[in-house]
Write an enzyme that holds these catalytic residues in place. Sequence first.
Site, mmCIF file in Angstrom:
data_model
loop_
_atom_site.group_PDB
_atom_site.id
_atom_site.type_symbol
_atom_site.label_atom_id
_atom_site.label_comp_id
_atom_site.label_asym_id
_atom_site.label_seq_id
_atom_site.Cartn_x
_atom_site.Cartn_y
_atom_site.Cartn_z
ATOM 1 N N LYS A 8 0.810 -1.223 0.000
ATOM 2 C CA LYS A 8 0.000 0.000 0.000
ATOM 3 C C LYS A 8 0.848 1.281 0.000
ATOM 4 O O LYS A 8 0.429 2.293 -0.554
ATOM 5 C CB LYS A 8 -0.948 0.000 1.200
ATOM 6 C CG LYS A 8 -2.058 -1.058 1.099
ATOM 7 C CD LYS A 8 -3.015 -0.935 2.262
ATOM 8 C CE LYS A 8 -4.160 -1.941 2.140
ATOM 9 N NZ LYS A 8 -5.194 -1.697 3.150
ATOM 10 N N ASP A 42 -10.369 2.626 2.430
ATOM 11 C CA ASP A 42 -10.619 1.841 3.648
ATOM 12 C C ASP A 42 -11.475 2.619 4.650
ATOM 13 O O ASP A 42 -12.437 2.095 5.202
ATOM 14 C CB ASP A 42 -9.291 1.437 4.306
ATOM 15 C CG ASP A 42 -8.596 0.313 3.553
ATOM 16 O OD1 ASP A 42 -9.295 -0.456 2.862
ATOM 17 O OD2 ASP A 42 -7.363 0.203 3.651
#
Length: 289
Positions: free
Chosen positions: A76, A113
């Site tokens: 990420k 997220d």
Amino acid sequence: MDLPFSPTMPDSYAVIGHPIAHSKSPLIHGLFAQATGQDMTYQAIDGGAEAGGFDRALAAFRAAGGRGMNVTLPFKLQALAAADVASEDARLAGAANALRFDADGRVQAQNFDGIGLVRDIQVNLGLPLAGRQVLLLGAGGATRGALLPLARAGAARIVLANRTAAKAQALADELAPHLPAGCTLLGGGLAELPSGAAFDLVLNATSASLGGDTPAVPAAAFAPGALAYDMVYGKGLTPFLRLARAAGVARLADGVGMLVEQAAEAFAWWRGVRPDTTAVRQRLTVPLV
Ligand code: ATR
């Protein structure tokens, strides 16, 4: 006779991680594509453990015409670094979980997220966040990603509590200037919770559940009617959720809704159509027993 059109290839998407075999992303996006009638493919790519593996896989996927990627551990941070343009959520999280390869050659990065988490809490679980007291456990990547979206949704106060108090303090100091006015942010150790504080939402953003452990949240930290939310998914009643239940909390949730909602955000960003998540969430839900 020639056909009046040439058949086109479906648009291609992928999830990249290492390891990747466990990923639910191909199933989720396959179901979304089917439900919305989108002509697309979605594959899982293992970026490998070697240095440079992510960048090589990214370049190869783009060269083959790939349109977008979901990114999971451990890539990420590298995904954010590979972007030409990053959303505020991705920049403040220091990580991207979705990339889009635009026709102008630019790589766009997002982190969905936190948005997925907030949508799960407010829409699926029915807890409006405006004016709420939130206890966020942990000071790692999951906490970083959740913080700004929780504040933007109107939380009145967010307390970061971490095993290592200094890490939560440092994160609160770093991110406080980016929060909307009206949201107070405090950071410290679990043992130093503000006295008498009770929280409407207690979120476990630590990795403790993965090791069968839980941060020691005092029972008094759960306000009457509180929601206890563990960001891990598919593990049933985790030690944190068990602790909350023992403290009298009736509203318990794991992160399956967050997983599916962040995927729906990425799908909408890529395809311009937001899939309904109900059937997919039901399919992936593991009972909390
Ligand atoms: P991630 O990116 O998944 O958030 P991370 O950056 O390694 O992972 O952060 C993990 C978080 O879980 C940290 O806040 C960690 O606490 P420390 O900063 O004190 O290490 C927390 N954590 C991990 N295991 C824990 C446990 N058994 N009890 C309490 N907190 C734990």
